[in-house]
Motif scaffolding. Structure first.
Motif, PDB file in Angstrom:
ATOM      1  N   VAL A 139       0.835  -1.208  -0.113  1.00  0.00           N
ATOM      2  CA  VAL A 139       0.014   0.006   0.189  1.00  0.00           C
ATOM      3  C   VAL A 139       0.898   1.438  -0.224  1.00  0.00           C
ATOM      4  O   VAL A 139       0.566   2.328  -0.652  1.00  0.00           O
ATOM      5  CB  VAL A 139      -1.077  -0.146   1.202  1.00  0.00           C
ATOM      6  CG1 VAL A 139      -1.993   1.249   1.268  1.00  0.00           C
ATOM      7  CG2 VAL A 139      -2.157  -1.030   1.080  1.00  0.00           C
ATOM      8  N   PRO A 140       2.126   1.347   0.930  1.00  0.00           N
ATOM      9  CA  PRO A 140       2.686   2.365   0.705  1.00  0.00           C
ATOM     10  C   PRO A 140       3.151   2.886  -0.710  1.00  0.00           C
ATOM     11  O   PRO A 140       3.268   4.029  -1.107  1.00  0.00           O
ATOM     12  CB  PRO A 140       4.119   2.296   1.780  1.00  0.00           C
ATOM     13  CG  PRO A 140       3.379   1.435   2.612  1.00  0.00           C
ATOM     14  CD  PRO A 140       2.333   0.454   1.763  1.00  0.00           C
ATOM     15  N   TRP A 141       3.524   1.763  -1.530  1.00  0.00           N
ATOM     16  CA  TRP A 141       4.096   1.925  -2.910  1.00  0.00           C
ATOM     17  C   TRP A 141       2.715   2.537  -3.719  1.00  0.00           C
ATOM     18  O   TRP A 141       2.936   3.640  -4.518  1.00  0.00           O
ATOM     19  CB  TRP A 141       4.461   0.771  -3.586  1.00  0.00           C
ATOM     20  CG  TRP A 141       4.898   1.126  -5.118  1.00  0.00           C
ATOM     21  CD1 TRP A 141       6.052   1.377  -5.416  1.00  0.00           C
ATOM     22  CD2 TRP A 141       4.096   0.592  -6.090  1.00  0.00           C
ATOM     23  NE1 TRP A 141       6.072   1.418  -6.831  1.00  0.00           N
ATOM     24  CE2 TRP A 141       5.142   0.970  -7.303  1.00  0.00           C
ATOM     25  CE3 TRP A 141       2.807   0.450  -6.479  1.00  0.00           C
ATOM     26  CZ2 TRP A 141       4.330   1.041  -8.508  1.00  0.00           C
ATOM     27  CZ3 TRP A 141       2.277   0.530  -7.558  1.00  0.00           C
ATOM     28  CH2 TRP A 141       3.030   0.725  -8.606  1.00  0.00           C
ATOM     29  N   LEU A 142       1.632   2.002  -3.557  1.00  0.00           N
ATOM     30  CA  LEU A 142       0.517   2.515  -4.238  1.00  0.00           C
ATOM     31  C   LEU A 142      -0.005   3.945  -3.863  1.00  0.00           C
ATOM     32  O   LEU A 142      -0.147   4.699  -4.685  1.00  0.00           O
ATOM     33  CB  LEU A 142      -0.944   1.468  -3.932  1.00  0.00           C
ATOM     34  CG  LEU A 142      -1.889   2.099  -4.681  1.00  0.00           C
ATOM     35  CD1 LEU A 142      -1.975   2.041  -6.157  1.00  0.00           C
ATOM     36  CD2 LEU A 142      -3.071   1.103  -4.153  1.00  0.00           C
ATOM     37  N   GLN A 143       0.193   4.511  -2.751  1.00  0.00           N
ATOM     38  CA  GLN A 143      -0.178   5.585  -2.137  1.00  0.00           C
ATOM     39  C   GLN A 143       0.965   6.747  -2.759  1.00  0.00           C
ATOM     40  O   GLN A 143       0.390   7.805  -3.314  1.00  0.00           O
ATOM     41  CB  GLN A 143      -0.301   5.855  -0.539  1.00  0.00           C
ATOM     42  CG  GLN A 143      -1.417   5.033   0.086  1.00  0.00           C
ATOM     43  CD  GLN A 143      -1.135   4.997   1.542  1.00  0.00           C
ATOM     44  OE1 GLN A 143       0.171   5.057   1.903  1.00  0.00           O
ATOM     45  NE2 GLN A 143      -2.166   4.826   2.094  1.00  0.00           N
ATOM     46  N   THR A 144       2.233   6.253  -2.925  1.00  0.00           N
ATOM     47  CA  THR A 144       3.177   7.143  -3.583  1.00  0.00           C
ATOM     48  C   THR A 144       2.724   7.376  -5.236  1.00  0.00           C
ATOM     49  O   THR A 144       3.094   8.563  -5.532  1.00  0.00           O
ATOM     50  CB  THR A 144       4.490   6.534  -3.569  1.00  0.00           C
ATOM     51  OG1 THR A 144       4.655   6.317  -2.228  1.00  0.00           O
ATOM     52  CG2 THR A 144       5.412   7.290  -4.314  1.00  0.00           C
ATOM     53  N   HIS A 145       2.211   6.430  -5.684  1.00  0.00           N
ATOM     54  CA  HIS A 145       1.679   6.580  -7.236  1.00  0.00           C
ATOM     55  C   HIS A 145       0.313   6.906  -7.529  1.00  0.00           C
ATOM     56  O   HIS A 145      -0.117   6.731  -8.668  1.00  0.00           O
ATOM     57  CB  HIS A 145       2.249   5.381  -7.844  1.00  0.00           C
ATOM     58  CG  HIS A 145       3.707   4.928  -7.863  1.00  0.00           C
ATOM     59  ND1 HIS A 145       4.415   4.447  -6.959  1.00  0.00           N
ATOM     60  CD2 HIS A 145       4.578   5.092  -8.957  1.00  0.00           C
ATOM     61  CE1 HIS A 145       5.687   4.507  -7.386  1.00  0.00           C
ATOM     62  NE2 HIS A 145       5.776   4.709  -8.516  1.00  0.00           N
ATOM     63  N   TRP A 146      -0.524   6.905  -6.359  1.00  0.00           N
ATOM     64  CA  TRP A 146      -1.892   7.075  -6.536  1.00  0.00           C
ATOM     65  C   TRP A 146      -2.489   8.233  -7.479  1.00  0.00           C
ATOM     66  O   TRP A 146      -3.190   8.134  -8.318  1.00  0.00           O
ATOM     67  CB  TRP A 146      -2.589   6.918  -5.318  1.00  0.00           C
ATOM     68  CG  TRP A 146      -4.320   6.861  -5.275  1.00  0.00           C
ATOM     69  CD1 TRP A 146      -5.067   7.943  -4.877  1.00  0.00           C
ATOM     70  CD2 TRP A 146      -4.850   6.106  -5.910  1.00  0.00           C
ATOM     71  NE1 TRP A 146      -6.230   7.430  -5.028  1.00  0.00           N
ATOM     72  CE2 TRP A 146      -6.398   6.419  -5.968  1.00  0.00           C
ATOM     73  CE3 TRP A 146      -4.832   4.859  -6.736  1.00  0.00           C
ATOM     74  CZ2 TRP A 146      -7.249   5.516  -6.115  1.00  0.00           C
ATOM     75  CZ3 TRP A 146      -5.585   3.886  -7.130  1.00  0.00           C
ATOM     76  CH2 TRP A 146      -7.207   4.360  -6.699  1.00  0.00           C
ATOM     77  N   ALA A 201      -9.417   1.893  -5.023  1.00  0.00           N
ATOM     78  CA  ALA A 201      -9.845   3.357  -4.534  1.00  0.00           C
ATOM     79  C   ALA A 201     -10.785   3.293  -3.289  1.00  0.00           C
ATOM     80  O   ALA A 201     -10.375   3.752  -2.211  1.00  0.00           O
ATOM     81  CB  ALA A 201     -10.841   4.260  -5.493  1.00  0.00           C
ATOM     82  N   VAL A 230      -7.066   1.912  -1.159  1.00  0.00           N
ATOM     83  CA  VAL A 230      -6.495   3.432  -0.798  1.00  0.00           C
ATOM     84  C   VAL A 230      -7.461   4.147   0.141  1.00  0.00           C
ATOM     85  O   VAL A 230      -7.177   4.863   1.015  1.00  0.00           O
ATOM     86  CB  VAL A 230      -6.217   4.259  -1.949  1.00  0.00           C
ATOM     87  CG1 VAL A 230      -5.684   5.719  -1.769  1.00  0.00           C
ATOM     88  CG2 VAL A 230      -4.994   3.503  -2.976  1.00  0.00           C
ATOM     89  N   LYS A 231      -8.789   3.922   0.038  1.00  0.00           N
ATOM     90  CA  LYS A 231      -9.817   4.616   0.793  1.00  0.00           C
ATOM     91  C   LYS A 231      -9.916   6.055   0.563  1.00  0.00           C
ATOM     92  O   LYS A 231      -9.773   6.717   1.264  1.00  0.00           O
ATOM     93  CB  LYS A 231      -9.826   4.048   2.223  1.00  0.00           C
ATOM     94  CG  LYS A 231      -9.801   2.747   2.503  1.00  0.00           C
ATOM     95  CD  LYS A 231      -9.863   2.391   3.965  1.00  0.00           C
ATOM     96  CE  LYS A 231     -10.102   0.940   4.273  1.00  0.00           C
ATOM     97  NZ  LYS A 231      -9.005   0.086   3.613  1.00  0.00           N
ATOM     98  N   ASP A 232      -9.783   6.537  -0.843  1.00  0.00           N
ATOM     99  CA  ASP A 232      -9.568   7.775  -1.217  1.00  0.00           C
ATOM    100  C   ASP A 232     -10.891   8.430  -1.236  1.00  0.00           C
ATOM    101  O   ASP A 232     -11.668   8.228  -1.985  1.00  0.00           O
ATOM    102  CB  ASP A 232      -8.656   7.837  -2.855  1.00  0.00           C
ATOM    103  CG  ASP A 232      -8.759   9.109  -3.247  1.00  0.00           C
ATOM    104  OD1 ASP A 232      -8.808  10.310  -2.274  1.00  0.00           O
ATOM    105  OD2 ASP A 232      -8.169   9.318  -4.343  1.00  0.00           O
TER     106      ASP A 232
END
Length: 782
Positions: free
Chosen positions: A401-408, A463, A467-469
């Motif tokens: 998830v940290p990688w995904l948040q960086t690229h979100w 989402a 990420v729960k964006d």
């Protein structure tokens, strides 16, 4: 192909680890976690199936297995073979040539142990080939600029070990030619190399110096006598540089084994192919002509090297081992799940994704491929979406998830860029003709529409669940409206008379001048779930199967082509339509031919071939350019695990999973599993009989602690948590009755089902080549 003496195999096919334990008696194991950032050094599921692993036990010292051919004054060529026991040496005199065959398609640096040589420097010529058809004095090809690459001259001026330089790693070969030319080569024949400057500010570790130098020193003033030129070699070996992530290439994190020896070979050939296509990022891109746009190299036509840095990191997954040695997102759609269920080298996947996102264009578009592409606006609508699919697969198997948040933010921009191309028709309007080299990628396109629908569903899940964006949540209504519009728009492409969808609206659509009902698009229509009507899904699957030929499923969108890439999607498509029988049947028909057909490596999965079974891939005029180790061709490695054994991860790491096996009419038994950071998932399903109760299917399941979900077996669904469970399906009740039994259910109550027989394999015609279309569709360029 099916080995009828299945239970003979069960009694003979053991690994020493288990002594004399039959294949289906090896117990399921307790769940244990692994990490994608620190791969295990030993196989997670050791067992008798390890005999199918193609990867070497000693990657630094791989010796040839056979002599393929000998010419001229060559003495004792057998001395350099793997099983040769004496201390003798092979001797080459001027004009002497030997072609060595390795047991498998391999990769890396060729090394020679020279026991004696002339006083003056000599040059041995080396040539590499994946296919036996091109084993000879010239290598096979990496570009289209000429039919074959130039041989590599290796300077020898001393005894001991001499290896080719790291710049000249050959990404894949099964045949190595070594010869001593009758006359010393001229200076211009010893092709020079221009070391690459840094490829870009993003890849500063490319190559620091850029001076011109020759591969060895040739003294034109030396006119030594021919009889003084000779060399004796005590050993030839390859230091394999592929799959740098794990020092033990045989430390698989997944396995597959079944009653079909051929299917077992197919699964492991795909896993091994994916190992060969995973490389050191500093050894990338065999397209030297394309590299020149970035590194300004002056390497002459026909030369080759592997020293272009394509990413930052220690390992990266690429399209092909020999070529192109680049990160192509389309290939990753098949490769990433295959990697996840076999070696779990997900760091190499992450590196590839990073190389794409780092070169994202200002409008949100992602490059057609990683470096050396991405500097000149190279773009493909479909490959752009495959990058987004790659993100989903990476997160599904790693929960990074940290990688995904960086690229979100970049991901959402890329997603909206594609979503905006769905117009009022409800179809995706393609603006780039680039795809997997197939022609006709234009207009309102079927494949692009289906792929967009699929990516939309996965983006919603990322989402909301990962990420729960809040911003993305606010867009869900708009996104769902687009999805519904796309489902309606698909009707514009339906060809009722064909029972398939047309390629696009217009000349390649229903009744158009160049009507085409493509394999890729129809497969994606099933995979994506955009077809809501069950009868239509079945119709599409049935009609795709009707087109099969003797050597596989034709890609009708690309005349004369049998594409393991598009056919990998077709495997998934049949499963999505509930036709798992067709998926296994096509795997054995097509991938079996790739393993045992004339001209292939018998160990890896080829990029593509001609409809009449010839090894030419019709995208290229030079047959020798075909890649015989291509990640996009490894579909069965994923499909046999996720669709036939039915191990589906519903949420990252498998915290929620669905176990839904389909043994099919072709198999008497199958088992397998893979591990994630949560633990091990393992399934075993077999046809047996219960004393006094008739034939049954017995399903054993093990999932790790922290995992929950469903087991779907026959018509019944059961809740499953971490641990072991067993289910028995009684086949003489119309598949309707499933009994869940305790894990200590007595094995002695099961006996062999003597009534089961494998169906006959259908005979099919050989495809006919359209020679005019063949020439029209050759790809132009490097």
């Amino acid at each position: 192909m099916f080995i009828s003496a299945f239970f003979d195999y069960l009694l003979l096919g053991f690994d020493s680890t288990f002594g004399r334990i039959p294949l289906f008696k090896v117990p399921l194991r307790a769940a244990g976690k692994i990490s994608h950032t620190s791969l295990p050094r030993h196989a997670v599921f050791p067992g008798p199936w390890d005999e199918y692993i193609k990867a070497p036990s000693n990657r630094s010292y791989i010796q040839p297995d056979k002599i393929w051919h000998v010419e001229g004054p060559t003495l004792l060529p057998d001395a350099v073979l793997r099983h040769h026991g004496s201390a003798s040496s092979m001797t080459l005199n001027p004009g002497g040539l030997v072609i060595l065959e390795f047991a498998e398609n391999i990769a890396g640096r060729a090394c020679l142990h020279v026991s004696s040589t002339s006083k003056s420097q000599i040059h041995l010529a080396l040539a590499y080939s994946e296919s036996p058809r091109f084993a000879g004095r010239l290598p096979d090809a990496t570009t289209d600029r000429q039919e074959r690459d130039l041989p590599l001259y290796l300077p020898i001026d001393r005894t001991g070990i001499t290896c080719v330089r790291p710049d000249f790693v050959r990404g894949a070969f099964k045949y190595l030619t070594i010869y001593l030319p009758e006359h010393p080569p001229k200076l211009e024949d010893i092709w020079s190399e221009n070391e690459s400057p840094p490829a870009s500010p993003d890849f500063r570790d490319a190559r620091p110096d850029s001076h011109q130098k020759h591969l060895g020193v040739h003294d034109e003033t030396s006119h030594h006598h021919e009889h003084s030129r000779r060399i004796s070699i005590s050993s030839v070996y390859v230091n394999c540089t592929a799959f740098p992530s794990n020092p033990n290439p045989r430390a698989y994190t997944g396995y597959f084994s079944s009653s079909s020896t051929l299917l077992n070979r197919i699964w492991y050939s795909g896993a091994y192919t994916l190992q060969l296509t995973t490389i050191d990022p500093a050894e990338g891109s065999a397209l030297i002509d394309y590299n020149r746009r970035v590194d300004q190299n002056h390497s002459p036509q026909g030369s080759w090297y592997s020293n272009f840095t394509i990413a930052n990191g220690t390992a990266v997954t690429t399209d092909g081992a020999k070529r192109d040695r680049m990160a192509y997102p389309g290939d990753m759609a098949i490769a990433v799940p295959g990697i996840a269920v076999s070696t779990y080298d997900m760091v190499a996947v992450r590196t590839a994704l990073d190389s794409l996102f780092i070169r994202q264009y200002a409008d949100g578009g992602l490059p057609y491929a990683g470096p050396p592409m991405g500097y000149s606006g190279e773009f493909s609508d479909t490959y752009h979406m495959h990058t987004l699919l790659g993100v989903w697969n990476y997160i599904l198997f790693t929960d990074d998830v940290p990688w995904l948040q960086t690229h979100w933010g970049a991901y959402l921009q890329a997603f909206e860029y594609s979503l905006a191309k769905v117009d009022r028709t409800g179809l995706f309007h393609v603006t780039s003709t680039n795809d997997w080299l197939r022609p006709g990628m234009t207009g309102h396109n079927l494949e692009a529409t289906s792929l967009m629908y699929y990516v939309l569903q996965l983006t919603v899940r990322l989402a909301v669940e990962v990420v729960k964006d809040p911003y993305a949540r606010a867009q869900l209504g708009r996104w769902q409206d687009v999805a519904q519009r796309m489902q309606r728009g698909m009707e514009l492409l339906w060809c009722d008379e064909r029972g398939l969808y047309g390629d696009n609206v217009g000349r390649r659509g229903c009744g158009g001048r160049d009507e085409c009902t493509p394999q890729d698009g129809n497969s994606w229509a099933l995979i994506s779930g955009i077809i809501s009507n069950r009868t239509r899904r079945s119709t599409v699957s049935t009609n795709l199967r009707k087109r099969w030929t003797k050597y596989g499923a034709p890609a009708t969108e690309f005349p004369n082509v049998i594409s393991p890439f598009a056919s990998s999607f077709e495997l998934l498509a049949h499963c999505a339509a509930g036709n798992h029988d067709a998926a296994v049947e096509l795997s054995e028909l097509m991938w079996g031919y790739m393993l045992d057909g004339d001209g292939f490596t018998n160990s890896t999965c080829v990029e593509g071939y001609r409809i009449d079974g010839d090894i030419q891939y019709p995208a290229y005029w030079s047959s020798s350019r075909n890649s015989h180790a291509h990640g996009w061709s490894t579909g069965p490695t994923m499909v046999l695990m996720t669709e036939i054994l039915g191990i589906h991860l519903e949420t990252p790491l498998g915290r929620t999973c669905r176990i839904e096996p389909h043994l099919t009419k072709w198999l008497k038994g199958a088992r397998g599993g893979f591990a994630t950071g949560l633990g091990r998932f393992e399934v075993m399903v077999r046809r047996m009989a219960v004393k006094g109760a008739g034939p049954v299917e017995v399903l054993d399941v093990e999932t790790p602690a922290g995992s929950g979900g469903k087991v779907v077996f026959g018509a019944e669904t059961w809740d499953v948590g971490g641990g072991k469970s067993r289910y028995v399906r009684f086949l003489d009740d119309g598949d309707a009755r499933v009994e869940k039994v305790a894990t200590d259910w007595k094995e002695s109550e099961l006996v062999e089902d003597d009534g089961w027989e494998q169906p006959e394999v259908e005979e099919r015609r050989v495809g006919v080549v359209d020679w005019e279309a063949l020439e029209e569709n050759y790809v132009k360029g490097p």
